[in-house]
Design a protein around this motif. Structure first.
Motif, PDB file in Angstrom:
ATOM      1  N   ALA A   1       0.830  -1.199   0.000  1.00 55.69           N
ATOM      2  CA  ALA A   1       0.000   0.000   0.000  1.00 55.69           C
ATOM      3  C   ALA A   1       0.862   1.244   0.000  1.00 55.69           C
ATOM      4  CB  ALA A   1      -0.915   0.007   1.233  1.00 55.69           C
ATOM      5  N   VAL A   2       0.198   2.393  -0.250  1.00 61.59           N
ATOM      6  CA  VAL A   2       0.843   3.692  -0.129  1.00 61.59           C
ATOM      7  C   VAL A   2       0.593   4.208   1.284  1.00 61.59           C
ATOM      8  CG1 VAL A   2       0.883   6.083  -0.936  1.00 61.59           C
ATOM      9  CG2 VAL A   2       0.619   4.217  -2.572  1.00 61.59           C
ATOM     10  N   VAL A   3       1.663   4.643   1.947  1.00 58.51           N
ATOM     11  CA  VAL A   3       1.598   5.026   3.349  1.00 58.51           C
ATOM     12  C   VAL A   3       2.112   6.448   3.506  1.00 58.51           C
ATOM     13  CG1 VAL A   3       2.426   4.488   5.675  1.00 58.51           C
ATOM     14  CG2 VAL A   3       1.965   2.637   4.064  1.00 58.51           C
ATOM     15  N   GLU A   4       1.415   7.235   4.329  1.00 62.26           N
ATOM     16  CA  GLU A   4       1.895   8.564   4.677  1.00 62.26           C
ATOM     17  C   GLU A   4       2.895   8.445   5.817  1.00 62.26           C
ATOM     18  OE1 GLU A   4      -1.772  10.468   5.615  1.00 62.26           O
ATOM     19  OE2 GLU A   4      -1.880  11.465   3.664  1.00 62.26           O
ATOM     20  N   LEU A   5       4.010   9.148   5.701  1.00 62.06           N
ATOM     21  CA  LEU A   5       5.083   9.048   6.682  1.00 62.06           C
ATOM     22  C   LEU A   5       5.147  10.327   7.506  1.00 62.06           C
ATOM     23  CD1 LEU A   5       7.064   6.726   7.156  1.00 62.06           C
ATOM     24  CD2 LEU A   5       8.758   7.995   5.839  1.00 62.06           C
ATOM     25  N   PRO A   6       4.889  10.253   8.825  1.00 60.31           N
ATOM     26  CA  PRO A   6       4.973  11.446   9.668  1.00 60.31           C
ATOM     27  C   PRO A   6       6.413  11.706  10.116  1.00 60.31           C
ATOM     28  CG  PRO A   6       4.173   9.606  10.956  1.00 60.31           C
ATOM     29  CD  PRO A   6       4.347   9.091   9.548  1.00 60.31           C
ATOM     30  N   SER A   7       6.714  12.959  10.386  1.00 57.31           N
ATOM     31  CA  SER A   7       8.056  13.330  10.831  1.00 57.31           C
ATOM     32  C   SER A   7       8.254  12.960  12.295  1.00 57.31           C
ATOM     33  CB  SER A   7       8.279  14.824  10.645  1.00 57.31           C
ATOM     34  OG  SER A   7       9.509  15.214  11.245  1.00 57.31           O
ATOM     35  N   PRO A   8       9.379  12.333  12.632  1.00 60.21           N
ATOM     36  CA  PRO A   8       9.648  12.014  14.032  1.00 60.21           C
ATOM     37  C   PRO A   8      10.284  13.187  14.781  1.00 60.21           C
ATOM     38  CG  PRO A   8      11.383  11.116  12.676  1.00 60.21           C
ATOM     39  CD  PRO A   8      10.422  11.793  11.732  1.00 60.21           C
ATOM     40  N   PHE A   9      10.611  14.268  14.072  1.00 57.75           N
ATOM     41  CA  PHE A   9      11.286  15.407  14.682  1.00 57.75           C
ATOM     42  C   PHE A   9      10.597  16.708  14.280  1.00 57.75           C
ATOM     43  CE2 PHE A   9      14.712  12.312  13.580  1.00 57.75           C
ATOM     44  CZ  PHE A   9      14.944  11.852  14.871  1.00 57.75           C
ATOM     45  N   ALA A  10      10.839  17.743  15.059  1.00 58.96           N
ATOM     46  CA  ALA A  10      10.449  19.106  14.710  1.00 58.96           C
ATOM     47  C   ALA A  10      11.721  19.880  14.412  1.00 58.96           C
ATOM     48  CB  ALA A  10       9.684  19.758  15.862  1.00 58.96           C
ATOM     49  N   GLY A  11      11.768  20.497  13.248  1.00 61.99           N
ATOM     50  CA  GLY A  11      12.973  21.211  12.875  1.00 61.99           C
ATOM     51  C   GLY A  11      12.931  21.641  11.426  1.00 61.99           C
ATOM     52  N   VAL A  12      14.123  21.801  10.850  1.00 62.82           N
ATOM     53  CA  VAL A  12      14.261  22.242   9.463  1.00 62.82           C
ATOM     54  C   VAL A  12      14.816  21.090   8.634  1.00 62.82           C
ATOM     55  CG1 VAL A  12      15.388  23.874   7.912  1.00 62.82           C
ATOM     56  CG2 VAL A  12      14.634  24.623  10.164  1.00 62.82           C
ATOM     57  N   VAL A  13      14.221  20.873   7.458  1.00 56.71           N
ATOM     58  CA  VAL A  13      14.699  19.814   6.566  1.00 56.71           C
ATOM     59  C   VAL A  13      16.064  20.221   6.019  1.00 56.71           C
ATOM     60  CG1 VAL A  13      14.252  18.502   4.471  1.00 56.71           C
ATOM     61  CG2 VAL A  13      12.347  19.179   5.943  1.00 56.71           C
ATOM     62  N   ALA A  14      17.085  19.437   6.323  1.00 61.67           N
ATOM     63  CA  ALA A  14      18.441  19.758   5.885  1.00 61.67           C
ATOM     64  C   ALA A  14      18.812  19.026   4.599  1.00 61.67           C
ATOM     65  CB  ALA A  14      19.451  19.412   6.983  1.00 61.67           C
ATOM     66  N   VAL A  15      18.472  17.748   4.517  1.00 60.05           N
ATOM     67  CA  VAL A  15      18.834  16.940   3.350  1.00 60.05           C
ATOM     68  C   VAL A  15      17.715  15.965   3.040  1.00 60.05           C
ATOM     69  CG1 VAL A  15      20.525  15.351   2.328  1.00 60.05           C
ATOM     70  CG2 VAL A  15      21.288  17.037   4.000  1.00 60.05           C
ATOM     71  N   LEU A  16      17.319  15.872   1.789  1.00 62.52           N
ATOM     72  CA  LEU A  16      16.458  14.788   1.307  1.00 62.52           C
ATOM     73  C   LEU A  16      17.381  13.800   0.608  1.00 62.52           C
ATOM     74  CD1 LEU A  16      13.408  16.781  -0.126  1.00 62.52           C
ATOM     75  CD2 LEU A  16      13.637  15.714   2.109  1.00 62.52           C
ATOM     76  N   HIS A  17      17.605  12.661   1.230  1.00 62.59           N
ATOM     77  CA  HIS A  17      18.609  11.724   0.728  1.00 62.59           C
ATOM     78  C   HIS A  17      18.160  10.971  -0.518  1.00 62.59           C
ATOM     79  CE1 HIS A  17      21.285  12.203   4.187  1.00 62.59           C
ATOM     80  NE2 HIS A  17      20.200  12.175   4.961  1.00 62.59           N
ATOM     81  N   GLU A  18      16.851  10.860  -0.746  1.00 63.29           N
ATOM     82  CA  GLU A  18      16.349  10.079  -1.869  1.00 63.29           C
ATOM     83  C   GLU A  18      15.338  10.895  -2.668  1.00 63.29           C
ATOM     84  OE1 GLU A  18      17.718   7.356  -2.582  1.00 63.29           O
ATOM     85  OE2 GLU A  18      18.678   6.741  -0.703  1.00 63.29           O
ATOM     86  N   GLN A  19      15.288  10.630  -3.966  1.00 63.42           N
ATOM     87  CA  GLN A  19      14.353  11.309  -4.845  1.00 63.42           C
ATOM     88  C   GLN A  19      13.095  10.456  -5.040  1.00 63.42           C
ATOM     89  OE1 GLN A  19      14.636  14.308  -5.952  1.00 63.42           O
ATOM     90  NE2 GLN A  19      16.730  14.686  -5.246  1.00 63.42           N
ATOM     91  N   PRO A  20      11.960  11.077  -5.400  1.00 60.80           N
ATOM     92  CA  PRO A  20      10.765  10.289  -5.709  1.00 60.80           C
ATOM     93  C   PRO A  20      11.033   9.271  -6.802  1.00 60.80           C
ATOM     94  CG  PRO A  20      10.208  12.606  -5.490  1.00 60.80           C
ATOM     95  CD  PRO A  20      11.703  12.530  -5.457  1.00 60.80           C
ATOM     96  N   GLY A  21      10.460   8.090  -6.642  1.00 59.21           N
ATOM     97  CA  GLY A  21      10.694   7.013  -7.602  1.00 59.21           C
ATOM     98  C   GLY A  21      11.810   6.078  -7.198  1.00 59.21           C
ATOM     99  N   THR A  22      12.539   6.418  -6.127  1.00 59.39           N
ATOM    100  CA  THR A  22      13.650   5.591  -5.669  1.00 59.39           C
ATOM    101  C   THR A  22      13.162   4.537  -4.684  1.00 59.39           C
ATOM    102  OG1 THR A  22      15.138   7.484  -5.876  1.00 59.39           O
ATOM    103  CG2 THR A  22      15.931   5.613  -4.593  1.00 59.39           C
TER     104      THR A  22
END
Length: 490
Positions: A48-69
């Motif tokens: 299934a497709v799942v929504e992923l909640p953030s475990p932290f509060a802060g600023v996004v520094a790096v997105l390690h993976e691109q969509p489709g990966t």
């Protein structure tokens, strides 16, 4: 005195032992400020497709993976810059206390708990109680194309924290206005049809600049490269010939001109294919058919729809058949069992998680209603409506797809009379409902126009003998032919 810290969020196990998931879409971009439990991404598991909640509060520094990966469980997918507190005496922050404040995202149920959604009791074989289906996703926010952020030194385990001196905060990654070029030695990003076109035209994709999202090379990029005079005239003519003309444009050939379309086998389709092959070649299937005069059941359905007690509820033949199946299982429990080959045991379920096959945009799924045997007809009606609506929206949770004990597939909605359904892996039986048709039928020693349905029951012959399967089907047919027979079976 405050400092900033970089924390990595590693992809958790979003199901029962799933080893990988695909990043479908990011809901945030580098530089965005997020709150605890804010939805940051959609990921697709094998179920299934799942929504992923953030475990932290802060600023996004790096997105390690691109969509489709496709990412393996345990790999970092996003890093956050969060504010820390060194304390008044300049000592390091209490990491143990901080760890207690952060959600422990281990497994899909914990992901939902972290997002504040209520859990519901589930009696699933081999799995603990987890959460209710995921709510429908909000419209995806566009992901800004950005330069790769400065690498975080020495990736640490998910539970560890790498402190950064306050004098050296991590600067937000600047927004890139042009598509990001592939890294040296990396294969140019493009789709199989575009690569084929480039091969036919003799175009080296490494020489082409992609204008698509994140530097993706499109068909137009290849054609513009050819049209710019970089290739001989013959190749340019071939590029022009790739455009659909005349009858081609009106036929099966799509606007892109390819004669074939290749789609990677992944996600729900891949999982379903593997499960069906395993089931078909593991469990010895037997299918039996019974055609029943269901006119009394259809008349009962009409009366229930008109009654005040069922006002506002969606009632269908599937609703009544589901209840009849649950009643019949009380006298024929062998159809609600599992063959445990590893332990050489027959597992008899003392509850019923009723699976309902659902066609979705992502493929066939079989979510199940937990503890359906304890539900009234009204509760089954509500559960079926929620199940089908969630499945059609593509938001069925992995928990809802696991732990089924027996299933129903309604092929009658497609106008089909009968079939040989394949068992859902781990289950002993599956029932297919055919279309309800008006047909000439023997009724009180005369021929009358009656409403008739064919039931197709497949079962695992290791668990269910022919007599047991036949008697179950016979009892089910008797209840549908005369709903009053329920009084003799409960």
């Amino acid at each position: 005195m405050s400092a900033t810290m970089i924390k990595e969020f590693r992809l958790p196990d979003l199901g029962e032992g799933l080893t990988e998931s695909e990043i479908v879409a990011w809901k945030v971009a580098v530089g965005d400020t997020v709150t605890l439990n804010q939805i940051i991404a959609e990921v697709e598991t094998a179920k299934a497709v799942v929504e992923l909640p953030s475990p932290f509060a802060g600023v996004v520094a790096v997105l390690h993976e691109q969509p489709g990966t496709v990412v393996e469980v345990g790999k970092p997918i996003v890093s956050f810059e969060i504010a820390g507190d060194d304390g008044a005496d300049g000592s390091a922050p209490d990491s143990d206390a901080a760890a207690k404040r952060e959600p422990n995202l281990v497994g899909y149920g914990a992901v939902l708990e972290a997002s504040g959604r209520p859990a519901r009791r589930a009696r699933t074989f081999g799995a603990p109680a987890t959460a209710s289906p995921v709510r429908a996703a909000e419209p995806a926010a566009p992901v800004r194309a950005a330069e790769p952020a400065s690498p975080v030194s020495a990736p640490a385990p998910a539970e560890q924290v790498a402190p950064v001196r306050a004098a050296e905060p991590v600067a937000p990654t600047p927004v890139e206005t042009k598509p990001a070029a592939p890294a040296p030695g990396e294969r140019p990003r493009s789709t199989p049809p575009v690569r084929k076109l480039a091969k036919d035209l003799g175009v080296d994709l490494e020489a082409v600049t992609g204008t698509g999202e994140h530097g993706l090379i499109t068909r137009d990029d290849v054609k513009n490269f050819v049209g710019g005079g970089d290739l001989p005239a013959a190749a340019q003519e071939l590029a022009g010939a790739a455009q659909p003309v005349g009858a081609q444009a009106a036929g099966f050939i799509p606007s892109g001109g390819e004669r074939e379309t290749r789609t990677p086998i992944k996600g729900v389709r891949k999982f379903t294919a593997a499960a069906m092959v395993s089931s078909a070649f593991t469990a010895p299937h037997v299918t039996e058919f019974l055609t029943v005069d269901v006119t009394p059941t259809m008349e009962l359905l009409a009366r229930l729809k008109a009654s005040r007690a069922f006002a506002g509820y969606k009632l269908t033949p599937l609703t009544l058949v589901s209840k009849a199946v649950l009643i019949a299982l009380r006298n024929h429990p062998t159809l609600n069992a599992r063959w445990d080959d590893a332990n050489q045991e027959i597992v008899q379920f003392n509850y019923v998680n009723l699976g309902i096959a659902a066609a979705t945009p992502r493929g066939l799924t079989v979510p199940n209603i937990k503890d359906a045997d304890r539900m009234s007809l009204l509760e089954i009606s509500t559960a079926l409506t929620e199940l089908t609506d969630t499945a059609r929206a593509g938001k069925t949770s992995p928990e809802a797809l696991s732990g089924g004990t027996i299933s129903i597939t309604n092929i009658g909605v497609f106008g089909i009379d009968a079939g040989t359904p394949i068992l859902n892996p781990g289950e002993a039986a599956i029932l297919a409902l055919g279309a309800v048709r008006k047909m000439p039928w023997e009724y009180r020693d005369e021929v009358a126009l009656r409403q008739v349905m064919t039931l197709s029951l497949s079962f695992d012959h290791r668990l269910v003998d022919g007599e047991q399967g036949s008697r179950f089907l016979q009892d089910l047919g008797a209840m549908l032919a005369d709903p009053g027979m329920v009084l003799a079976m409960v």
